[in-house]
Every structure is written in C-alpha cells, then in structure tokens.
Scaffold this active site. Sequence first.
Site, mmCIF file in Angstrom:
data_model
loop_
_atom_site.group_PDB
_atom_site.id
_atom_site.type_symbol
_atom_site.label_atom_id
_atom_site.label_comp_id
_atom_site.label_asym_id
_atom_site.label_seq_id
_atom_site.Cartn_x
_atom_site.Cartn_y
_atom_site.Cartn_z
ATOM 1 N N ALA A 33 47.350 28.517 28.555
ATOM 2 C CA ALA A 33 47.491 28.038 29.940
ATOM 3 C C ALA A 33 48.245 26.718 30.007
ATOM 4 O O ALA A 33 48.808 26.372 31.043
ATOM 5 C CB ALA A 33 46.103 27.880 30.567
ATOM 6 N N GLY A 187 23.458 47.403 34.189
ATOM 7 C CA GLY A 187 24.260 46.450 34.984
ATOM 8 C C GLY A 187 25.634 46.969 35.361
ATOM 9 O O GLY A 187 26.505 46.187 35.728
ATOM 10 N N GLU A 190 26.813 49.205 41.261
ATOM 11 C CA GLU A 190 26.909 48.198 42.318
ATOM 12 C C GLU A 190 25.503 47.811 42.777
ATOM 13 O O GLU A 190 24.544 48.558 42.557
ATOM 14 C CB GLU A 190 27.670 48.769 43.517
ATOM 15 C CG GLU A 190 29.124 49.060 43.238
ATOM 16 C CD GLU A 190 29.890 47.825 42.806
ATOM 17 O OE1 GLU A 190 30.044 46.900 43.605
ATOM 18 O OE2 GLU A 190 30.330 47.777 41.643
ATOM 19 N N ASP A 201 33.094 52.577 46.187
ATOM 20 C CA ASP A 201 33.642 51.613 45.210
ATOM 21 C C ASP A 201 35.014 52.085 44.717
ATOM 22 O O ASP A 201 35.974 51.306 44.661
ATOM 23 C CB ASP A 201 32.644 51.486 44.044
ATOM 24 C CG ASP A 201 33.150 50.557 42.962
ATOM 25 O OD1 ASP A 201 33.127 49.338 43.166
ATOM 26 O OD2 ASP A 201 33.603 51.063 41.912
ATOM 27 N N LYS A 205 38.913 50.420 45.260
ATOM 28 C CA LYS A 205 39.866 50.165 44.169
ATOM 29 C C LYS A 205 41.168 50.944 44.389
ATOM 30 O O LYS A 205 42.264 50.424 44.146
ATOM 31 C CB LYS A 205 39.217 50.544 42.833
ATOM 32 C CG LYS A 205 38.030 49.634 42.483
ATOM 33 C CD LYS A 205 37.193 50.211 41.352
ATOM 34 C CE LYS A 205 36.043 49.302 40.960
ATOM 35 N NZ LYS A 205 35.058 49.956 40.091
HETATM 36 N N1 HSE Z 1 30.065 49.661 39.837
HETATM 37 C C1 HSE Z 1 31.383 49.516 39.287
HETATM 38 C C2 HSE Z 1 31.617 50.683 38.339
HETATM 39 C C3 HSE Z 1 31.483 48.194 38.569
HETATM 40 O O1 HSE Z 1 30.657 51.363 37.956
HETATM 41 O O2 HSE Z 1 32.755 50.952 37.995
HETATM 42 C C4 HSE Z 1 32.895 47.771 38.249
HETATM 43 O O3 HSE Z 1 33.681 47.611 39.390
#
Ligand code: HSE
Length: 440
Positions: A33, A187, A190, A201, A205
């Site tokens: 950087a 984890g 969402e 989701d 994207k």
């Molecule tokens: N919940 C999303 C997935 C997390 O499972 O792809 C990443 O954007």
Amino acid sequence: MKPVKVGLLGLGTVGCGTVNVLLRNGEEIARRAGRQIQVSQASVRELDKRRNCPTDGIALTQDSTAIVSSPEIDVVVELIGGHDPARQLVLQAIAAGKHIVTANKALIAVHGNEIFRAAREKGVMVAFEAAVGGGIPIIKAIREGLSGNRIEWVAGIINGTGNFILTEMRDRGRSFDEVLADAQRLGYAEADPSFDVAGIDAAHKLTILASIAFGIPLQFEKTYTEGIADVTRADVKYAEELGYRIKHLGIARHAENGVELRVHPTLIPERRLIANVNGIMNAILIKGDALGPTMYYGAGAGADPTASAIVADLVDVVRTLTADPNNRVPHLAFHADALSDLKILSMEDVQTSYYLRMRVHDRPGVLAEIAQLLASQQISIEAVIQKEPAEGENVVPLIMLTHRVLEKNMNAALTQIETLESIQGKVVRLRMEHLDSDWK
Ligand code: HSE
C-alpha cells in the site's frame, strides 16, 4: 508517512477477521500500500464481549456515528450489514469525506446508485469487493481485468450456504433443515437465513455483477429470484441419472433484446467445472467476447476469506488516496455518465431449456397427450424417463428434458398439462442451462 487510520463499523466475524489479517500480514500489506494501515476505532454492540481478535490499540465504542464523524479516521469499513442504519452511516461518512469499504451486498445492490452519486460528489471511494463471492477478487477481475471485453454472460454459484445445502443433500442425503442449521453454526448463513434459502442474497450479488459487467445501473428490484426450498432429493437424483447437477445459479445475460437477470435452481451438465463446485465454495463463470469463458473459484464466505477482500480494498483506497478522483476506476466499471439503459427482460421473455417432473397415470396415450400439448407451444423434447410404479400404485413419475423455449410458451403448456385428467398434482419445473462457450 503516517499510517492510514481505519474505523470499523462492526467487530463480529468479518471485523475480527480484518483485524487479524492486518496484524498478521501488516508488513507485507504496508509494502504494497505504501503506508501502514491501522484499525484505530471500532463500533460494537457489547463493549465487554469476548472476541476472536486482539483489540489493544482499538478504541471500542457503541456509537457508530462517532466513528463516521471522527477527524482521525480516513477510511470507514462498514460491516453492520442490511439497509439502515448501514445506509445512513455510510452516507454520513461520505459527507464527512471518508472513503468507504463495505462487505454489504444488500446496501450496494439496493442503495448503490444513491451511495455512488454521493461519493462522486465528495470525491471519495466506495469499495465493495467483499460484497460478492467472499474472498474471490471478482469485482476487480470484471472491472479491470476484463475491461477489453464485451461481456456476454455471467453465471455464478454466489451463495455458499445454498450450495452447501444442495451438496449435502446430493452427497449425503441429508435433510435441508439439518444442513441449514450447520451453515448457521459455522457462520456462513446470513443473519436472516431466509435470505440465503430464498435467493435474496444471491440476487443482491447478481445485481452488482450485472451492473459492472454490462454498464447498467443497479436494478435489484428487476432481478427474478427463486430459492432452493422446493428442490427435492428426488429431483437431485433424477437430474443425476440424466447427467446433470442442480445448482443455485445467478445468471446475467446480455441477450439480443435486453438483459436477463435471474436467480434460480438450474440443471447443468455434470461435466462442467462449475457443476463440481461443492459445499461452501463459490464460483463465477464469465464469458467475454475476446477472452472466451473464464471461471473464478474460491471461498465465498468466512472470516479470513472475506477479510482478504476487505484488506485488498483498503490497499486500493490507500494507493489512490492522492490520485485525482476523476481518474479513479469508476465504481460500476463504466463512467457514471456512460451507463446504458438496456431493458431488463421479464422472465416470460427469457429462453431456457427445462426439466419437468410430473406424476402421471400409467396407461396408453398419456405421454402422447403431454407431448402434443408441448408441441402446440413449439416445445421440443430432449429426453424422457418414466419410472416403475410403486407396488400397488398406478401413478408413476415422468421426467422430461426439453430444448430451449421462451418461458411464456412453457407457462402456457404447463397450464394446459396440469388440467389433464391423467396428471396428478402440479408439474415440477426447473430451468436447465448448458453453459457452453457457444451460448450468446
Ligand atoms: N450468506 C452468504 C453466503 C455469506 O452463504 O454466501 C457471504 O456473502
């Protein structure tokens, strides 16, 4: 030169991942950087919670607005997720002259046009690599690496949770709910897992990918969205018998009459690389006119992979801190005054092949009746399998694959087929794409 000071809004899984990567690779990152990057403030919900990263040297606060207006902070990293307060905080930070890095796909897909306008007026950057494909540098690849191409289509597995569920259903015969619970525990899902399951989701994207691929404004509201909740183990098994895998795909295609923007379960030939992307992994296949097809594969979620994208954005922001704002890479790849108003097609105007499954009475003439109704809508059949009836039953599963047809013709044929006395219940319909390099 003095370090660049970063304020994190949120210090959960991805926030801690970012702190850890910056600490672990700090020296190399600074060599890239040209300056050190230091997290100096972070907003949290609970001050005393145990965290997965060291917080020495980071001033923790419960007041995010204090960070976005702090004179010390150069770059705000937004990791709260969702619409508000993330949107208000980002707009406040921009108004205060801060650069923004965010992993928030809902924010960019739904409010991106407004946010980028505000950022242009203030001459600040808004970087969002982590919003799509986790750690895969897909935004940079399309926006910069493919900028010599006319992009014809993008097809991606862009929700890791959904892919994990479909993979476990196919490979281990596990139930939908059990696998979703695992994705939540790990984890990946969402905060509201229905966003993963219902395809929202992935639609966020895809909206972002389509904008930077085709130079169109962000149009989340026009993206057709279908989730994976209705995909059954029986369909996964029949698709496999026919040489296909069912994947939850986001597809953006620059067709002759407009742009297709659609997220839905899709049969794809099992020999395609993307059909073999399993578990939590993401992959995005892009067809450019000059380069041909390319595929980008990697971890689509998780602390360190997402941090990898956030830190790459931080490095980009730091490198361009002194550059003329008018000569930076445009947010949506194309200059804001050069975006096109290409029409987004309704699903009725989209052409795909289909997988159909219906329960039919096992007697002469039934197949002919169905074939005739399909033919009346110019639908040509590619393959048919009829299963043995179960002991004592006279109703059998009939599976058909069709050639490409306009969705409005398929809808008309299915409406007629479902009225036949020989059909029991609704017809299951899944779209099918061959994703070969000839597809335009
Ligand atoms: N919940 C999303 C997935 C997390 O499972 O792809 C990443 O954007």
